[in-house]
Design a protein around this motif. Structure first.
Motif, PDB file in Angstrom:
ATOM      1  N   ALA A 287     -29.957  30.783  47.858  1.00 39.04           N
ATOM      2  CA  ALA A 287     -30.607  29.751  47.046  1.00 39.04           C
ATOM      3  C   ALA A 287     -29.580  28.805  46.446  1.00 39.04           C
ATOM      4  CB  ALA A 287     -31.444  30.403  45.943  1.00 39.04           C
ATOM      5  N   THR A 288     -28.409  29.335  46.095  1.00 36.07           N
ATOM      6  CA  THR A 288     -27.348  28.482  45.540  1.00 36.07           C
ATOM      7  C   THR A 288     -26.848  27.496  46.589  1.00 36.07           C
ATOM      8  OG1 THR A 288     -26.647  30.198  43.984  1.00 36.07           O
ATOM      9  CG2 THR A 288     -25.046  28.477  44.504  1.00 36.07           C
ATOM     10  N   ILE A 289     -26.633  27.974  47.817  1.00 36.70           N
ATOM     11  CA  ILE A 289     -26.162  27.073  48.879  1.00 36.70           C
ATOM     12  C   ILE A 289     -27.200  25.989  49.163  1.00 36.70           C
ATOM     13  CG2 ILE A 289     -25.482  26.924  51.301  1.00 36.70           C
ATOM     14  CD1 ILE A 289     -24.422  29.789  51.080  1.00 36.70           C
ATOM     15  N   GLY A 290     -28.451  26.390  49.364  1.00 36.62           N
ATOM     16  CA  GLY A 290     -29.498  25.410  49.643  1.00 36.62           C
ATOM     17  C   GLY A 290     -29.721  24.459  48.486  1.00 36.62           C
ATOM     18  N   GLY A 291     -29.759  25.006  47.270  1.00 39.24           N
ATOM     19  CA  GLY A 291     -29.973  24.159  46.099  1.00 39.24           C
ATOM     20  C   GLY A 291     -28.847  23.166  45.879  1.00 39.24           C
ATOM     21  N   MET A 292     -27.603  23.600  46.144  1.00 39.19           N
ATOM     22  CA  MET A 292     -26.477  22.692  45.963  1.00 39.19           C
ATOM     23  C   MET A 292     -26.478  21.571  47.001  1.00 39.19           C
ATOM     24  SD  MET A 292     -24.848  23.140  43.286  1.00 39.19           S
ATOM     25  CE  MET A 292     -23.778  21.785  43.784  1.00 39.19           C
ATOM     26  N   PHE A 324     -18.474  20.948  43.898  1.00 40.01           N
ATOM     27  CA  PHE A 324     -17.602  22.074  44.218  1.00 40.01           C
ATOM     28  C   PHE A 324     -18.299  23.407  43.950  1.00 40.01           C
ATOM     29  CE2 PHE A 324     -13.874  24.837  43.921  1.00 40.01           C
ATOM     30  CZ  PHE A 324     -13.076  24.340  44.938  1.00 40.01           C
ATOM     31  N   ALA A 325     -19.420  23.376  43.255  1.00 41.77           N
ATOM     32  CA  ALA A 325     -20.170  24.598  42.956  1.00 41.77           C
ATOM     33  C   ALA A 325     -20.585  25.348  44.216  1.00 41.77           C
ATOM     34  CB  ALA A 325     -21.403  24.270  42.111  1.00 41.77           C
ATOM     35  N   ILE A 326     -20.694  24.652  45.331  1.00 41.93           N
ATOM     36  CA  ILE A 326     -21.122  25.312  46.570  1.00 41.93           C
ATOM     37  C   ILE A 326     -19.989  26.136  47.192  1.00 41.93           C
ATOM     38  CG2 ILE A 326     -20.481  23.483  48.205  1.00 41.93           C
ATOM     39  CD1 ILE A 326     -23.130  23.937  49.629  1.00 41.93           C
ATOM     40  N   CYS A 327     -18.749  25.876  46.815  1.00 39.51           N
ATOM     41  CA  CYS A 327     -17.610  26.487  47.511  1.00 39.51           C
ATOM     42  C   CYS A 327     -17.524  28.004  47.335  1.00 39.51           C
ATOM     43  CB  CYS A 327     -16.322  25.805  47.063  1.00 39.51           C
ATOM     44  SG  CYS A 327     -16.257  24.055  47.519  1.00 39.51           S
ATOM     45  N   ALA A 385     -25.023  15.221  53.761  1.00 39.12           N
ATOM     46  CA  ALA A 385     -25.588  16.369  53.053  1.00 39.12           C
ATOM     47  C   ALA A 385     -26.939  16.769  53.644  1.00 39.12           C
ATOM     48  CB  ALA A 385     -25.722  16.060  51.571  1.00 39.12           C
ATOM     49  N   VAL A 386     -27.732  15.777  54.073  1.00 37.94           N
ATOM     50  CA  VAL A 386     -28.997  16.083  54.755  1.00 37.94           C
ATOM     51  C   VAL A 386     -28.722  16.875  56.029  1.00 37.94           C
ATOM     52  CG1 VAL A 386     -30.949  15.082  55.999  1.00 37.94           C
ATOM     53  CG2 VAL A 386     -30.290  14.144  53.779  1.00 37.94           C
ATOM     54  N   ALA A 387     -27.715  16.437  56.790  1.00 40.24           N
ATOM     55  CA  ALA A 387     -27.351  17.152  58.018  1.00 40.24           C
ATOM     56  C   ALA A 387     -26.880  18.568  57.696  1.00 40.24           C
ATOM     57  CB  ALA A 387     -26.267  16.390  58.768  1.00 40.24           C
TER      58      ALA A 387
END
Length: 413
Positions: A287-292, A324-327, A385-387
């Motif tokens: 959820a964090t990856i998708g949400g970010m 950078f939160a996604i890293c 980011a869409v891709a």
């Protein structure tokens, strides 16, 4: 501090003050190394004119040292990860920091242009492998539900390098000479090696470890999909960052003196994002990856819409840093999908970020050259980011399908 000849890093997550104390020092040592590597990478851009003047070459020629470093990162990450499969992680980290320190010291002493290019390539070789192994060590010492936060604490070395280390190294290079900037980075590498030697126990190498096993990561579709998410989805962050100075001065109406302030805002955003993203990833990784990725789309679009407004572009630069939160989540996801080939997968993550850097800078330049204006870099970022979100959804869908197959077989049986 004494330590046993060999130890399992997982033992350091035991609930005792002595274990927690040692784990904290190991994380600190690894973060110091991340600070040095990050400062060295970004400072090279700030002292580019000084290097050109010092070596009597043009700035584009001096810029080849940055390309040489990036090439070293891309080459070194997978090669070192595979060839060092039978090496203890403590030993590998020590050698990586020794090479990094020596290459930066040699850069400071380079007698000419071609020597400097060669030394910067050598300095880039340990980059990806160091980060990959550092994150694995940090996660290995943490409790299962706190792995991303452990990774985030080591990553804080990178974010602090952007905020403090790179500006400091750039200032040293501009005021006291570019050679001192490289020498200082080399000294940080030597300090990191000393800290690792003092606090990290010599870990056990699994009997099954081998180069072929590490190469097995390349057979896993989820590894490739996870690497593709940042390689594509975060390209926009670099598209904006590459052209932010021109955007601020030619579109937003700022003087050149504001550009360093904007970069500080970006660095603050990276630190905020790293802390928040680590905490979120330990609670809901996918959820964090998708949400970010959705966050990146929104922020990049906002940048594209409001870049001409001085207040809004300042806010957007901070928010883009928060991307950078996604890293930490991506790094933790790689640990989950790499199986028994984690070193190569973790190291390749930094090759993926270099691809994002190259892709974003190139596509941003194409958009500006085509006449779409400086703000178009934000729209490039939103589309990338869409891709990246599409790749994430494919990865998530395939994983869910793989999980359903055994369940269906069990029901049919």
């Amino acid at each position: 501090m004494t330590h046993p000849a060999t130890a399992s890093l997982a033992d350091l997550n035991a609930d005792s003050p002595s274990h927690r104390h040692r784990a904290a020092w190991i994380e600190f040592a690894l973060a110091v190394g991340a600070f040095g590597v990050g400062a060295g990478e970004f400072a090279s851009m700030g002292i580019l004119p000084n290097v050109a003047n010092g070596l009597l070459v043009t700035e584009p020629q001096a810029g080849h040292m940055i390309s040489a470093y990036a090439l070293g990162v891309v080459v070194g990450a997978p090669v070192i990860a595979v060839l060092s499969a039978r090496m203890a992680r403590r030993t590998l980290l020590l050698w990586l920091m020794v090479v990094f320190a020596a290459a930066n010291a040699a850069s400071a002493l380079a007698g000419g242009y071609y020597q400097l290019i060669g030394f910067r390539f050598l300095a880039g070789l340990p980059h990806g492998a160091y980060f990959g192994v550092s994150f694995l060590v940090a996660a290995g010492m943490a409790e299962p539900n706190r792995r991303a936060q452990a990774v985030g604490r080591v990553m804080m070395g990178i974010t602090l390098a952007t905020l403090v280390g790179s500006p400091l190294a750039t200032w040293l290079g501009q005021t006291l000479g570019w050679r001192l900037a490289f020498a200082t980075v080399g000294a940080i590498g030597a300090l990191t090696a000393a800290l690792i030697l003092a606090f990290m126990p010599l870990d056990k190498v699994k009997p099954s470890a081998s180069p072929l096993r590490e190469l097995g990561a390349l057979k896993r579709k989820q590894v490739w999909l996870t690497l593709a998410i940042p390689a594509i989805g975060l390209g926009g962050m670099f598209a904006v960052y590459t052209y932010v100075a021109s955007t601020l001065t030619q579109l937003s109406g700022f003087s050149p003196a504001f550009v360093p302030v904007a970069l500080v805002l970006f660095g603050i955003g990276m630190n905020v994002g790293n802390i928040a993203g680590s905490w979120l990833a330990d609670r809901a990784l996918m959820a964090t990856i998708g949400g970010m990725l959705v966050w990146v789309i929104v922020v990049m679009a906002l940048y594209g819409l409001t870049a001409s407004n001085p207040w809004m572009i300042s806010l957007c630069i901070f928010l883009i840093g928060c991307n950078f939160a996604i890293c930490p989540a991506i790094q933790t996801r790689l640990m989950d999908v790499a199986g028994d080939a984690q070193t190569l997968a973790a190291a390749l993550n930094h090759s993926a970020f270099n691809i994002a850097n190259a892709l974003g800078a190139w596509l941003g330049g194409v958009a500006v050259a085509a006449g779409f204006g400086w703000a178009s870099t934000g729209w490039v970022g939103a589309l990338l980011a869409v891709a990246g979100l599409v790749v994430f959804l494919v990865s998530w869908g395939l994983e869910r399908a793989d999980r359903r197959e055994p369940e269906a077989a069990a029901v049919a049986g």
